[in-house]
Structures are given as structure tokens and as C-alpha cells.
Design an enzyme around this catalytic site. Structure first.
Site, short mmCIF file in Angstrom:
data_model
loop_
_atom_site.label_atom_id
_atom_site.label_comp_id
_atom_site.label_asym_id
_atom_site.label_seq_id
_atom_site.Cartn_x
_atom_site.Cartn_y
_atom_site.Cartn_z
N LYS A 69 -1.15 -8.71 7.52
CA LYS A 69 -0.12 -7.71 7.39
C LYS A 69 0.29 -7.46 5.80
O LYS A 69 0.17 -6.00 5.37
CB LYS A 69 1.24 -8.10 7.96
CG LYS A 69 1.04 -8.22 9.67
CD LYS A 69 2.19 -8.62 10.08
CE LYS A 69 2.79 -9.95 9.86
NZ LYS A 69 1.80 -11.01 10.64
N THR A 70 0.12 -8.37 4.96
CA THR A 70 0.49 -8.15 3.42
C THR A 70 -0.73 -7.61 2.90
O THR A 70 -0.66 -6.81 2.05
CB THR A 70 0.53 -9.67 2.89
OG1 THR A 70 1.84 -10.17 3.55
CG2 THR A 70 0.92 -9.31 1.48
N ARG A 222 -6.08 -16.18 7.81
CA ARG A 222 -5.56 -17.00 6.95
C ARG A 222 -6.00 -18.55 6.97
O ARG A 222 -6.53 -19.19 5.98
CB ARG A 222 -3.94 -17.01 6.96
CG ARG A 222 -3.34 -17.72 5.83
CD ARG A 222 -1.99 -17.79 6.16
NE ARG A 222 -1.46 -16.48 5.63
CZ ARG A 222 -0.10 -16.11 6.05
NH1 ARG A 222 0.63 -16.64 6.64
NH2 ARG A 222 0.15 -14.81 5.73
#
Length: 342
Positions: A69-70, A222
Site C-alpha cells: 500500500k505504501t 514484505r
């Protein structure tokens, strides 16, 4: 002789790790792997807004942590050629904190608020007119003599990210014209992410090693990047500097990540539900107290994967261990109705 200044080595190491992680993030839509439909739509939204010279509509991105999302917010800002201002919900405690950010925005700039579901009620209410009318109301004075001063804001784009859409108040959620959810990644997509990141790290990687690491990364980029960074350490110290199947197996064994991608805390949660609470149903607070982890962390980080993979289920009375949990831990499922959904 004056003493030499003390260097905060741990802080420097942390900053270096963060810079390395940021360097491995995708910088453009072309580098962004996975989420094909979502990315295709955002290409259209960004191009249309750029050609009109307007600010992009407000965007709400939801999904489990670590899915990008980032990274997507950073890419959108680059595509629109605007500045991205980054903050988080817990960091905005007072209306003044929000005012400082909003008044610093240039035309068409983007404000990214991570964990937007954790905004305080006062800040959330102040955000409504900013999102709709691009104004911020400041109250001067107190009591009967209080006056409201209206501050005009530049037209901006708010990008909110949340792992728990259900905790967003409806008035806030409804003010986002663009709402999208990021899903877990397939192993082939994670393999591509691992190969690209290994290339950036100048780490030779063979197909078998990259594939095995991707398979155990819980569908999360991640986690795949974090495991890759640790595998690089083992490849350097205990290998020949190459990411192969042996090094990946050694790394994941030392990190206690099993062949299904479950780590030590995952197994503790499942064992707790089975051994301590007879397979459930059991409340999340009771599980958190038993394993020594925060309930919110279990709900946001561990539970989505365990539910998705069929190890746990949510029932009206709490969490229940499913047959896959007993099989994975090598435990016999109790007879009768114990461990059922109802």
C-alpha cells in the site's frame, strides 16, 4: 580532554536497514509486481488526472500489512509528479497536527495516512471538510465568545491505508471516491519480486532458491524481502554468496519458518488454541494473554494468514482450531463436538 561523542550505532544500523528496504521497493508501475487489475485501474486514474491538471480523487487502500500500500502511494505521487507527505493515524493526535500538514500541501500534492483507522475522533471530524470542501476550520477562543475561522486549502489527494476497514467510520470511508483492496500474492509473483530484489542486492539467485523462499513468504512481499535480506547474510557467511536452495533452507530453518510458511508465533497461537483451550472457541484476548502478544497484532499480522490457509476459523463465540491445525502440529483431534464451529 573532552570526551568523544557517543555514536548511536543501533540507530545508524536501523536507518541503514530502512534505506535498504526502501531501495528494494518498486519505483514505477512497471516495477510493481502483482495486483494487476488494481494497477491497471490506477494507471488510468493517474493519467487522466495528470492530463486534466487536477488532483487525483481521494484513495482508500485496504488489505493485510506488507502487501504494497505504501509503495503504491509513492508510485502514484511519482506518476502525478507531485510531492508525497507521509504520516500515520496514531501520529495525528490533535487537530493542530493535521492543520500543520494540510496547510503545507502544494496544489495537487498527496497526503498519505497509514493506519488511518486509528485517527482520533477530533482529527477525523476535522478531516471531513478538508476532504470535501478543501477547507480547515479553526476555533478561536472558548465558550460563548468562540469564533470559527475558515482556512482555505489547496486541492490535494488524501491516500489512506488501513488493515482494518471495518474500524473506519462510515462518514470517513464514504468520502473516498476510489476504494481498492490489495490481496495476497501468488508464489510466482513473489518469486519475481525475490529475483528482482536479489538483483538489486547483487545477490546471485537460482530458480530453486528463489522459488522456495517465495513459497514460504505467506503471500506477502514484505516478508519475502525480509527473508531475502536474512538469506543474503547466511549466503555471505555460511555459503558461497549465492541464493540457492541449500542456503534458503538453512535460513528458514534458523528463523523457525517451517515448510508451510508458519513461524514460531503462528505455531504458538495454534498450540495455545488446541492445548490450552481445547481447540476453542476462545476469545482473541485470551489467546493474546496466553502467548504474550497484543491482540491487535494477532488480528492484523498472524490471524489473516492462519484463517486464509484453513488453520483457524472465527465463530460467534471465538476462534476455533480447524483440522489442518491438528495435522500441522501432529496432534490428535479430540472427539465429540469439541473444536467445531458451534
Amino acid at each position: 580532554m573532552s570526551p568523544r561523542p557517543v555514536r548511536d550505532v543501533s540507530a545508524e544500523a536501523k536507518e541503514g536497514e530502512e534505506r535498504l528496504e526502501q531501495s528494494l521497493r518498486p519505483a514505477t508501475f512497471e516495477e510493481y509486481v502483482g495486483q494487476e487489475k488494481l494497477v491497471a485501474n490506477f494507471r488510468v486514474y493517474a493519467r487522466a488526472a495528470r492530463e486534466r491538471g487536477e488532483a487525483l480523487d481521494h484513495v482508500l487502500l485496504s488489505g493485510p500489512p506488507g502487501l504494497g500500500k505504501t509503495s503504491l502511494a509513492h508510485i502514484l505521487a511519482r506518476e502525478l509528479k507531485v510531492s508525497l507527505h507521509v504520516t500515520s493515524g496514531p501520529a495525528l493526535v490533535r487537530k493542530g497536527d493535521l492543520a500543520g500538514l494540510l496547510t503545507a500541501l502544494a496544489p495537487r500534492d498527496m497526503l498519505f495516512i497509514d493506519e488511518i483507522h486509528r485517527l482520533s475522533p477530533a482529527v477525523e471530524e476535522a478531516l471531513y471538510p478538508a476532504m470535501e470542501d478543501f477547507r480547515f476550520d479553526v476555533v478561536l477562543g472558548a465558550g460563548l465568545g468562540a469564533q470559527t475561522m475558515e482556512m482555505k486549502l489547496e486541492r490535494f489527494t488524501l491516500v489512506g491505508a488501513t488493515t482494518r476497514t471495518g474500524l473506519l467510520q462510515s462518514p470517513l470511508r464514504d468520502r473516498f471516491p476510489i476504494q481498492d483492496r490489495l490481496d495476497y500474492y501468488a508464489p510466482r509473483e513473489l518469486k519475481e519480486i525475490v529475483v528482482r530484489a536479489a538483483h538489486k542486492l547483487a545477490l546471485p539467485a537460482d530458480d530453486a532458491g528463489a522459488e522456495e523462499l517465495a513459497r514460504r513468504a505467506r503471500g506477502t512481499p514484505r516478508i519475502a524481502i525480509r527473508l531475502l535480506q536474512r538469506a543474503r547474510d547466511f549466503a555471505q557467511v555460511e555459503g558461497d554468496g549465492k541464493l540457492d536452495l541449500r542456503i534458503v533452507a538453512l535460513t528458514l530453518s534458523r528463523l523457525e519458518v517451517d515448510t508451510s510458511g508458519l513461524d514460531g508465533m503462528d505455531r504458538r497461537i495454534l498450540a495455545c488454541v488446541i492445548d490450552t483451550f481445547g481447540g476453542g472457541p476462545v476469545g482473541i484476548e485470551a489467546i493474546a494473554a496466553a502467548v504474550g502478544e497484543e491482540a491487535q497484532t494477532i488480528e492484523d499480522v498472524y490471524e489473516p494468514f492462519l484463517i486464509r490457509e484453513g488453520y483457524l476459523a472465527r465463530s460467534p463465540r471465538g476462534r476455533v482450531a480447524l483440522p489442518a491445525s491438528y495435522q500441522h502440529l501432529g496432534k490428535a483431534k479430540p472427539g465429540g463436538r469439541q473444536g467445531g464451529l458451534f
